[in-house]
Write a protein that holds these residues in place. Structure first.
Motif, PDB file in Angstrom:
ATOM      1  N   GLU A   1       0.781  -1.050   0.023  1.00  0.00           N
ATOM      2  CA  GLU A   1       0.095  -0.219   0.034  1.00  0.00           C
ATOM      3  C   GLU A   1       0.684   1.200   0.027  1.00  0.00           C
ATOM      4  OE1 GLU A   1      -3.243  -0.004  -0.377  1.00  0.00           O
ATOM      5  OE2 GLU A   1      -3.153  -1.906  -0.377  1.00  0.00           O
ATOM      6  N   PRO A   2       0.412   2.368  -0.527  1.00  0.00           N
ATOM      7  CA  PRO A   2       1.163   3.491  -0.366  1.00  0.00           C
ATOM      8  C   PRO A   2       1.419   4.003   0.818  1.00  0.00           C
ATOM      9  CG  PRO A   2      -0.993   3.607  -1.774  1.00  0.00           C
ATOM     10  CD  PRO A   2      -1.059   2.268  -1.157  1.00  0.00           C
TER      11      PRO A   2
ATOM     12  N   SER B   1       0.231   9.452  -0.046  1.00  0.00           N
ATOM     13  CA  SER B   1      -0.178   9.954  -1.191  1.00  0.00           C
ATOM     14  C   SER B   1      -0.642  11.540  -1.027  1.00  0.00           C
ATOM     15  CB  SER B   1      -1.683   9.287  -1.576  1.00  0.00           C
ATOM     16  OG  SER B   1      -1.310   7.910  -1.625  1.00  0.00           O
TER      17      SER B   1
ATOM     18  N   ALA C   1       1.527   8.887  -5.171  1.00  0.00           N
ATOM     19  CA  ALA C   1       1.403   7.709  -4.329  1.00  0.00           C
ATOM     20  C   ALA C   1       3.030   7.202  -4.345  1.00  0.00           C
ATOM     21  CB  ALA C   1       0.564   6.886  -4.910  1.00  0.00           C
TER      22      ALA C   1
ATOM     23  N   THR D   1       8.150   7.075  -5.809  1.00  0.00           N
ATOM     24  CA  THR D   1       6.830   7.672  -5.994  1.00  0.00           C
ATOM     25  C   THR D   1       6.176   7.679  -7.519  1.00  0.00           C
ATOM     26  OG1 THR D   1       7.459   9.239  -4.273  1.00  0.00           O
ATOM     27  CG2 THR D   1       5.866  10.087  -5.794  1.00  0.00           C
TER      28      THR D   1
ATOM     29  N   ALA E   1      -0.083   9.770 -10.084  1.00  0.00           N
ATOM     30  CA  ALA E   1      -1.173   9.002  -9.900  1.00  0.00           C
ATOM     31  C   ALA E   1      -2.037   8.919 -11.239  1.00  0.00           C
ATOM     32  CB  ALA E   1      -2.088   9.946  -8.898  1.00  0.00           C
TER      33      ALA E   1
ATOM     34  N   TYR F   1      -6.334   5.734  -6.319  1.00  0.00           N
ATOM     35  CA  TYR F   1      -5.347   6.792  -5.777  1.00  0.00           C
ATOM     36  C   TYR F   1      -6.087   7.538  -4.676  1.00  0.00           C
ATOM     37  CZ  TYR F   1      -3.078  11.340  -5.247  1.00  0.00           C
ATOM     38  OH  TYR F   1      -2.525  12.482  -4.595  1.00  0.00           O
TER      39      TYR F   1
END
Length: 137
Positions: free
Chosen positions: A21-22, A25, A45, A95, A98, A107
């Motif tokens: 998971e990010p 964001s 993200a 990174t 999005a 996102y």
């Protein structure tokens, strides 16, 4: 098992898949992100680099952020789409833009950064936490 985040450039020459998971964001309203996106902000993200698989050859360009640290932006040499950023001071993160996601609806921005450089015409979600620069560590 977590569903992979996948995406890439517009022509498909650069592709990524990300397990996990990010970590963060955000919508960034700094002048560098405005210029790169051609709008009032960039949407990003950030993930742990260990979960990233990247294919294709990106072109890179470096710039120095407000912190004095180098950030490297990766873009497709064929279609020109900006796809990702890496940071010399934080090699453990990766990174993505999005808009480069195959499923951009996944996102979920958590904050607005560099709001001190926002333009009146760039209205973002007023319910997001907003920081004049980067939020504290």
């Amino acid at each position: 098992m977590t569903k992979l985040f996948t995406g890439g450039c517009a022509c498909g020459a650069i592709r990524y898949s990300i397990l996990g998971e990010p970590l963060f964001s955000n919508h960034c309203q700094c002048r560098d992100c405005q210029r790169e996106s051609g709008s009032g902000h960039g949407s990003y993200a950030t993930f742990a680099r260990a979960g990233v698989t990247l294919t294709g050859e990106a072109k890179h360009w470096d710039m120095v952020g407000d912190s004095g640290n180098v950030k490297t932006r990766g873009f497709c040499p064929q279609c020109g789409l900006p796809v990702y950023m890496t940071f010399a001071a934080m090699p453990e993160i990766f990174t993505i833009r999005a808009a480069s996601l195959d499923e951009p609806a996944r996102y979920k921005p958590q904050a607005v950064t560099y709001a001190a450089r926002a333009h009146d015409w760039d209205r973002l979600d007023p319910n997001l936490p907003t920081f004049a620069g980067m939020p504290p560590g």
